[in-house]
Motif scaffolding. Sequence first.
Motif, PDB file in Angstrom:
ATOM      1  N   SER A 230       2.017  -3.035   0.056  1.00  0.00           N
ATOM      2  CA  SER A 230       3.423  -3.428   0.189  1.00  0.00           C
ATOM      3  C   SER A 230       3.538  -4.523   1.237  1.00  0.00           C
ATOM      4  O   SER A 230       2.628  -4.710   2.056  1.00  0.00           O
ATOM      5  CB  SER A 230       4.264  -2.213   0.591  1.00  0.00           C
ATOM      6  OG  SER A 230       3.872  -1.761   1.872  1.00  0.00           O
ATOM      7  N   PRO A 231       4.639  -5.259   1.238  1.00  0.00           N
ATOM      8  CA  PRO A 231       4.774  -6.348   2.236  1.00  0.00           C
ATOM      9  C   PRO A 231       4.627  -5.871   3.674  1.00  0.00           C
ATOM     10  O   PRO A 231       3.981  -6.521   4.488  1.00  0.00           O
ATOM     11  CB  PRO A 231       6.178  -6.907   1.957  1.00  0.00           C
ATOM     12  CG  PRO A 231       6.419  -6.591   0.514  1.00  0.00           C
ATOM     13  CD  PRO A 231       5.737  -5.282   0.252  1.00  0.00           C
ATOM     14  N   SER A 232       5.204  -4.710   4.006  1.00  0.00           N
ATOM     15  CA  SER A 232       5.102  -4.221   5.386  1.00  0.00           C
ATOM     16  C   SER A 232       3.673  -3.830   5.735  1.00  0.00           C
ATOM     17  O   SER A 232       3.185  -4.107   6.836  1.00  0.00           O
ATOM     18  CB  SER A 232       6.044  -3.026   5.584  1.00  0.00           C
ATOM     19  OG  SER A 232       5.700  -1.975   4.685  1.00  0.00           O
ATOM     20  N   GLU A 233       2.955  -3.183   4.766  1.00  0.00           N
ATOM     21  CA  GLU A 233       1.565  -2.818   5.020  1.00  0.00           C
ATOM     22  C   GLU A 233       0.682  -4.051   5.144  1.00  0.00           C
ATOM     23  O   GLU A 233      -0.248  -4.094   5.954  1.00  0.00           O
ATOM     24  CB  GLU A 233       1.044  -1.920   3.892  1.00  0.00           C
ATOM     25  CG  GLU A 233       1.678  -0.543   3.852  1.00  0.00           C
ATOM     26  CD  GLU A 233       1.219   0.255   2.653  1.00  0.00           C
ATOM     27  OE1 GLU A 233       1.257   1.486   2.709  1.00  0.00           O
ATOM     28  OE2 GLU A 233       0.802  -0.367   1.648  1.00  0.00           O
ATOM     29  N   LEU A 235       1.614  -7.047   6.230  1.00  0.00           N
ATOM     30  CA  LEU A 235       1.845  -7.664   7.539  1.00  0.00           C
ATOM     31  C   LEU A 235       1.181  -6.844   8.649  1.00  0.00           C
ATOM     32  O   LEU A 235       0.684  -7.399   9.629  1.00  0.00           O
ATOM     33  CB  LEU A 235       3.343  -7.802   7.802  1.00  0.00           C
ATOM     34  CG  LEU A 235       4.071  -8.851   6.962  1.00  0.00           C
ATOM     35  CD1 LEU A 235       5.560  -8.813   7.236  1.00  0.00           C
ATOM     36  CD2 LEU A 235       3.524 -10.239   7.276  1.00  0.00           C
ATOM     37  N   MET A 236       1.184  -5.531   8.519  1.00  0.00           N
ATOM     38  CA  MET A 236       0.542  -4.693   9.529  1.00  0.00           C
ATOM     39  C   MET A 236      -0.962  -4.925   9.550  1.00  0.00           C
ATOM     40  O   MET A 236      -1.591  -4.927  10.616  1.00  0.00           O
ATOM     41  CB  MET A 236       0.849  -3.223   9.243  1.00  0.00           C
ATOM     42  CG  MET A 236       0.300  -2.265  10.294  1.00  0.00           C
ATOM     43  SD  MET A 236       1.017  -2.571  11.933  1.00  0.00           S
ATOM     44  CE  MET A 236       2.710  -2.079  11.625  1.00  0.00           C
TER      45      MET A 236
END
Length: 673
Positions: A230-233, A235-236
């Motif tokens: 996912s986008p948040s994962e 970026l993390m």
Amino acid sequence: QIDVFLARSLLEKLYLFQYPIRPASMTYDDVTHLSAKIKPKQQKVELEMAIDTLNPNYCRSKGEQIALNVDGTCTDETSTYSSKLMDKQTFCSSQAASNVSRYAAAVYKKGELHLTPLHGILQLRPSFTYLDKADAKHREREAANEGGDSSQDEAEDDVKQITVRFSRPETEQARQRRVQSYEFLQKRQAEEHWVHLHYYGLKDSRSEHERQYLFSQGHGLAENTELIKSPSEYLMMLMPPSVEEENDKPMAPSNVLSMAQLRTLPLADQIKILMKNVKVMPFANLMSLLGSGSDSTAVLRCIQQVAMLVQGNWVVKSDVLYPKDTSSPHSGVPAEVLCRGRDFVMWKFTQDRWVVRKEVATVTKLCPEDVKDFLEHMSVARINKGWEFMLPYDEDFVKKHPDIVQRQHMLWMGIQAKLEKVYNLLKEHLTPKKQEAQSARPLLVSGEQRVNMAKAKVKQNYGQLEKEFQKQKAEMKSNDSSGKMDVSSIRIKEEPVSDEEPMDTSAYEGMNNGLVNGLHAEDDSTDPLNGRLPGGCIDRVAQELKAFVSATFKKQFVLTLSELKRLFNLHLASLPPGHTLFSGISDKMLQDMVLDTGCKQILVPFPPQTAASPDELKVYALWEAGDTYDQHRQVLLEIFSKNYRVRRNVIQNQLSQECGEDLNKQEVDRVLK
């Protein structure tokens, strides 16, 4: 929209070199890199790069001078500069960042972005080891000149005496210190061998081949499962939080509070930190500091956990400032005693806007520095008046929140009962004044008016006092007891009782010190009630006081009155509440007891220009300790009663004459000690 691919071919192999700004005489091309070597464990690199000596910006004379200083006039295989000219420069690396997991090298090609994680970032800086070599050459030449040409002298110099020492077994603690030392770490780093590398230029076929590994070898999703997130994962993964860098942030001073960091904490912690730093604050100011989004009900619930209401303002609790298992930085008194003393000061300000520092010190028996800290937390000193509460009475808060005011009043009643037991305070003194409880601003009365009111009240009640005293005296006689009146509480006085400042009694309203603003009333010094205790109580107090004085002088032998009072106050602070010594000990009683325990006052002739206080000039000494040095000690004290400064040889001669024996140095030292 750009497709992103993760290249793994050079994983844990790719380094980024940061070169310094190059001089005009040096270009970073294929020719300049002469040699390279690396220490893999330390990730340390050394590069040797050529300098263009034909460049017009190159200073040839300076280059020749440096080569001459380093290598001398002889040229051989060990020479640093074989051309007798500084034609190369060595660069050493250092790690630019301890955590490089968030950095990657990117290559953009045909609408695709290929990322390769970096294994290290190394900054290259010039190395000046050739200067060390020049210094070594210079020292060798100087040593050769001083040594001379005689081979016999050289042979004699070679013969040296050798001392053999056996090292003691190394303890575990010493080994850990040695392993963590700078010298040991430097030695370990030096022991790692260099691995020589071969440099391939930018246009070399091998470089071209290796550069292809910067591109992802397979474009299918199976080979790039790391990016199916996912986008948040995603970026993390690309920018993971760095714990080390957060710890490396400089810490602000303890007295500096960052509001930006404060607002990231829970509400209860915000209020606790604010109150601990400010100590006294109106509720309106607290709400403005917490921000517009704060709920007043939640703030009121949290503020009562860390502060108490005093005159409509919030004052931080004592146990927040003095946590458990801490002590005073001034006197070493434990936190429990400090909290009791500060609670007494806070309670006094709930009764009046003014507090007298001497009264607080007398009741709490704490050192002046601790008492001053308490008062500075919540009040301001006024000349010839005392200490005034630093904030005005907050009438608005009292009117808006009567339930909070009532709850705080009940808490103060509980604290008042506790203080009454601990400090044995007077009942009349503990009762709040109606005038102060009803009015928004307590009445302020001048010192002269307070004295006149006290005189009038004493004269008005004198007849009643005398009658009740005679009645109690008759009852005591009938019971075969002493005719002295029972006084449940007598304040500890720092000076002997005088006509202008009588001590308190608990039996009569007119003679306590609970008048306006806490000052004492004047009275006739012939009053038989003042400062008397029952016979049995006097005996117990005298026994306890005598035990303290005897034990103290057996340890110290010589004390000034100032030091004795300080030790006595520390002794009182360590006693449990309600101890007999809390009934009141004046300076005169303390001095009389010192003389009764076999001590004598030594009238030391101090110089008239001394800056010592009167209590520091009063010197008492144990005259007879019952040991073999009583006679020597008495002679020594007689010597000091004639002069405050005496030479050692004079003391030794006087002791030998008076005692009829020659004392050695150790015996004289023992007597002097």
